[in-house]
Scaffold this motif. Structure first.
Motif, PDB file in Angstrom:
ATOM      1  N   GLU A   1      -3.967   0.431  -1.294  1.00 16.30           N
ATOM      2  CA  GLU A   1      -3.003   1.431  -1.776  1.00 16.30           C
ATOM      3  C   GLU A   1      -1.565   0.928  -1.706  1.00 16.30           C
ATOM      4  OE1 GLU A   1      -4.465   5.810  -0.737  1.00 16.30           O
ATOM      5  OE2 GLU A   1      -4.372   4.568   1.054  1.00 16.30           O
TER       6      GLU A   1
ATOM      7  N   SER B   1      -7.811   0.375   7.224  1.00 16.05           N
ATOM      8  CA  SER B   1      -9.013  -0.038   6.493  1.00 16.05           C
ATOM      9  C   SER B   1      -8.618  -0.857   5.271  1.00 16.05           C
ATOM     10  CB  SER B   1      -9.803   1.197   6.033  1.00 16.05           C
ATOM     11  OG  SER B   1      -9.083   1.897   5.032  1.00 16.05           O
TER      12      SER B   1
ATOM     13  N   ASP C   1      -9.450   9.427   5.650  1.00 14.34           N
ATOM     14  CA  ASP C   1     -10.394   8.728   4.783  1.00 14.34           C
ATOM     15  C   ASP C   1      -9.697   8.529   3.435  1.00 14.34           C
ATOM     16  OD1 ASP C   1     -12.357   7.883   3.062  1.00 14.34           O
ATOM     17  OD2 ASP C   1     -13.832   9.399   3.647  1.00 14.34           O
ATOM     18  N   PRO C   2      -9.331   7.277   3.079  1.00 10.94           N
ATOM     19  CA  PRO C   2      -8.573   7.059   1.840  1.00 10.94           C
ATOM     20  C   PRO C   2      -9.343   7.399   0.568  1.00 10.94           C
ATOM     21  CG  PRO C   2      -9.201   4.962   2.839  1.00 10.94           C
ATOM     22  CD  PRO C   2      -9.545   6.033   3.827  1.00 10.94           C
ATOM     23  N   SER C   3     -10.656   7.580   0.687  1.00  7.12           N
ATOM     24  CA  SER C   3     -11.417   8.004  -0.491  1.00  7.12           C
ATOM     25  C   SER C   3     -11.293   9.517  -0.711  1.00  7.12           C
ATOM     26  CB  SER C   3     -12.889   7.619  -0.341  1.00  7.12           C
ATOM     27  OG  SER C   3     -13.498   8.349   0.715  1.00  7.12           O
ATOM     28  N   VAL C   4     -10.760  10.224   0.285  1.00  6.82           N
ATOM     29  CA  VAL C   4     -10.585  11.677   0.200  1.00  6.82           C
ATOM     30  C   VAL C   4      -9.111  12.046   0.056  1.00  6.82           C
ATOM     31  CG1 VAL C   4     -10.951  13.889   1.372  1.00  6.82           C
ATOM     32  CG2 VAL C   4     -12.660  12.058   1.593  1.00  6.82           C
TER      33      VAL C   4
ATOM     34  N   THR D   1      -5.178  10.465  -0.418  1.00  7.36           N
ATOM     35  CA  THR D   1      -4.416   9.283  -0.808  1.00  7.36           C
ATOM     36  C   THR D   1      -3.165   9.139   0.047  1.00  7.36           C
ATOM     37  OG1 THR D   1      -3.006  10.415  -2.424  1.00  7.36           O
ATOM     38  CG2 THR D   1      -5.177   9.659  -3.182  1.00  7.36           C
TER      39      THR D   1
ATOM     40  N   MET E   1      -9.496  -0.273   2.262  1.00  7.49           N
ATOM     41  CA  MET E   1      -9.152   0.640   1.180  1.00  7.49           C
ATOM     42  C   MET E   1      -7.706   1.117   1.317  1.00  7.49           C
ATOM     43  SD  MET E   1     -11.482   3.754  -0.191  1.00  7.49           S
ATOM     44  CE  MET E   1     -11.105   4.615  -1.729  1.00  7.49           C
ATOM     45  N   THR E   2      -7.260   1.293   2.567  1.00 11.10           N
ATOM     46  CA  THR E   2      -5.863   1.678   2.795  1.00 11.10           C
ATOM     47  C   THR E   2      -4.937   0.571   2.320  1.00 11.10           C
ATOM     48  OG1 THR E   2      -6.481   3.013   4.717  1.00 11.10           O
ATOM     49  CG2 THR E   2      -4.178   2.361   4.543  1.00 11.10           C
TER      50      THR E   2
ATOM     51  N   TYR F   1      -7.214  -3.779  -7.160  1.00 11.09           N
ATOM     52  CA  TYR F   1      -6.438  -3.784  -5.921  1.00 11.09           C
ATOM     53  C   TYR F   1      -5.728  -5.115  -5.679  1.00 11.09           C
ATOM     54  CZ  TYR F   1     -10.871  -5.825  -4.248  1.00 11.09           C
ATOM     55  OH  TYR F   1     -12.001  -6.593  -4.103  1.00 11.09           O
TER      56      TYR F   1
END
Length: 580
Positions: A472, A466, A424-427, A429, A468-469, A205
């Protein structure tokens, strides 16, 4: 003026300097004299004119005097403007000593193929205690001393090892585009040539930040930058084991020991740093004309821009339409589509008319937009393949209210609300969001003629971003998202970002750098969570969640879920229309 410098370098080094840098006794003397005269003619720059300080700049530019002048100018202006790095350079300061002793910025005691090796660990500090500027300030002090003491660094250059171990969100927040730009500027205008920049222990990342770094680099520096995501294997493969610190499986001193060495070394230079502080450009020195130093200022390939102060509406009148003119324009377009069969364009009147209205009946612009649109449909497979409204990701995102349109228009313009950060970025994209949103826009353009004529208002709600977002948000992805905006068949007339965390400015500036000037002018950014959308859209239209009196987000989401399902056959048929 005669040169007082006497070269005492080994013959092998002198031969290298002569063959690679063009340095001879005669050239050195002539160039030093010319720089001294120039410094005297520019007293407000306050250049250090001792030869040991001028010579590194000549060697760094291969004795091109004009380039050396540019580099000196930038260097001394940087020393004036970057007060966070060049003021109060006291080696005994707590933050500097702590940076050194944790091994955040050190040079190895042995060179590699005569090149000075610098190890930078910008992610070892606690970002809640120390700042990235502490690392940079300390590092520039180390480089000052290292280049003075190690003449080989001036001739052969420097290898920088940048260790990104322990990178956290706090570190990433400190790496704003402006700070990154200034860092790269310092690399390219300091008195030693970076021959290789090797990032190690870089998490995947980290590519977001690395892309920003590269956007400010010259092509030459970019070609010398390498990234290793697999630990520090690139360093152990590149250098001899006896050179490397024990931290990198070498036989040399540890980074902690080198940190102690540089702590003492810098303290021994305390008086020099006090004296050196006065050498910086005076306030009389303003920007030089572009022609004087256009090639030296570090600028990104695409400029960064600041947020617009307010929303601007279109100032030109909307396109005037009459049946004869429309028919003539449509016939022209149809003929063009027949001449370009490889684009596989939908040439029914209702589809071509959307593009004509979007481009205000400028046929040249319309053809260009259509071409870009169908090329985009071919190249962006994640967006334009398998566009099934019943798929898990599309239904999941639409039903949670990630992308929807209000049922009533504001001043004839449809209002699109995008909430890309509630998922939820894990679910799901970010590509899933863009794909679902493009499907909504397809339907909007087909059903709502006002969208074609007046354009749309877009609200982007960035609540709850987040980490995680953030990972991306690579530059290529941001670039193609802007491309989708600018090549779709709905004109964005207003783009309003709300609930924007301060650290997201990094990415908003990147987004703007890819936009046309017109589109940039239509953007408004609000960081204050108390900002009310009723300042933008009629209260009666907005969902209650945004202080309005309209339908709830859940009701609107269910409406668009059903609407998209009713278009299932259309999406299936539409997939074949794309450039070869």
């Amino acid at each position: 003026m005669s040169s007082g410098y006497v070269c005492q370098l080994p013959e092998e080094v002198q031969r290298y300097a002569r063959e690679v840098l063009g340095e001879t006794d005669t050239t050195r003397t002539r160039c030093l004299d010319e720089l001294k005269r120039w410094a005297e003619e520019n007293p407000h720059l306050h250049v250090r004119t001792e030869e040991k300080y001028l010579l590194p700049f000549l060697r760094g530019t291969k004795f091109d005097v004009e380039k050396a002048k540019i580099k000196l100018f930038n260097f001394y202006v940087m020393r004036r403007d970057r007060t966070e790095w060049f003021e109060n350079r006291d080696p005994r300061l707590k933050e500097i000593q702590e940076m050194l002793k944790m091994g955040s910025f050190v040079t190895l005691k042995k060179t590699f193929e005569n090149q000075l090796v610098v190890v930078i660990r910008p992610t070892f500090h606690n970002p809640s205690i120390h700042h990235m500027d502490d690392v940079i300030k300390t590092g520039l002090m180390v480089i000052d001393v290292a280049v003075m003491e190690e003449e080989l660094a001036q001739i052969y250059g420097v290898i920088g090892i940048i260790d990104m171990t322990n990178l956290c969100f706090g570190h990433a927040k400190q790496m704003t585009p402006t700070r990154i730009k200034n860092i790269v500027n310092s690399w390219q205008n300091f008195h030693c040539r970076p021959q290789r920049i090797q990032f190690v222990n870089a998490p995947s990342y980290m590519n977001v930040v690395l892309d920003i770094f590269k956007s400010f680099m010259t092509p030459k520096l970019k070609s010398r930058t390498f990234v290793c995501h697999n630990g520090y294997s690139a360093v152990t493969e590149l250098m001899n084991k006896e050179i490397l610190p024990r931290d990198y499986d070498g036989d040399g001193e540890s980074l902690e020991e080198l940190g102690e060495y540089w702590s003492e070394k810098l303290i021994s230079y305390s008086d020099w740093f006090v004296q050196d502080a006065k050498y910086k450009a005076g306030i009389e020195i303003k920007k030089k004309t572009k022609s004087w130093f256009s090639n030296c200022l570090v600028m990104p390939t695409t400029q960064m821009f600041s947020s617009a102060s307010g929303i601007q509406r279109t100032t030109s009148s909307e396109p005037e339409e009459d049946a004869e003119f429309i028919r003539e324009s449509l016939d022209n377009l149809k003929k063009w589509t027949e001449e370009n069969p490889n684009l596989h364009i939908r040439n029914e009147d209702k589809y071509l008319l959307i593009f004509l209205r979007c481009c205000k009946y400028d046929l040249k612009k319309t053809k260009e937009r259509i071409k870009n649109f169908y090329l985009m449909k071919r190249d962006r497979k994640l967006l334009f393949r398998n566009r099934d409204p019943l798929s898990r990701e599309v239904q999941g995102l639409i039903k949670m209210g990630t992308f929807f349109v209000l049922k009533n228009n504001h001043e004839n313009r449809p209002v699109v609300i995008i909430r890309p950060t509630i998922r939820d970025p894990s679910v799901y994209t970010l590509d899933d969001v863009v794909k679902s949103g493009s499907m909504v826009l397809d339907i909007l353009a087909l059903e709502e003629e006002y969208a074609q004529i007046y354009g749309i208002i877009t609200i982007v709600d960035l609540t709850n971003v987040s980490f995680m977002t953030v990972t991306e948000l690579s530059i290529p992805r941001l670039k193609y998202m802007v491309s989708v905006w600018q090549n779709y068949y709905c004109r964005p007339q207003q783009i309003v970002f709300i609930n924007v965390p301060a650290y997201i400015n990094v990415f908003l500036k990147i987004v703007k750098s890819f936009m046309t000037a017109k589109m940039r002018d239509r953007i408004q950014v609000h960081h204050d969570s108390n900002f009310s959308l009723t300042n933008v859209v009629d209260k009666k239209l907005l969902p209650p969640e945004y202080g309005g009196e309209g339908e709830t987000i859940e009701e609107l989401a269910n409406y668009w879920s059903d609407k998209m399902i009713s278009y299932s056959q259309w999406f299936k048929e539409d997939e074949k229309f794309r450039a070869e």
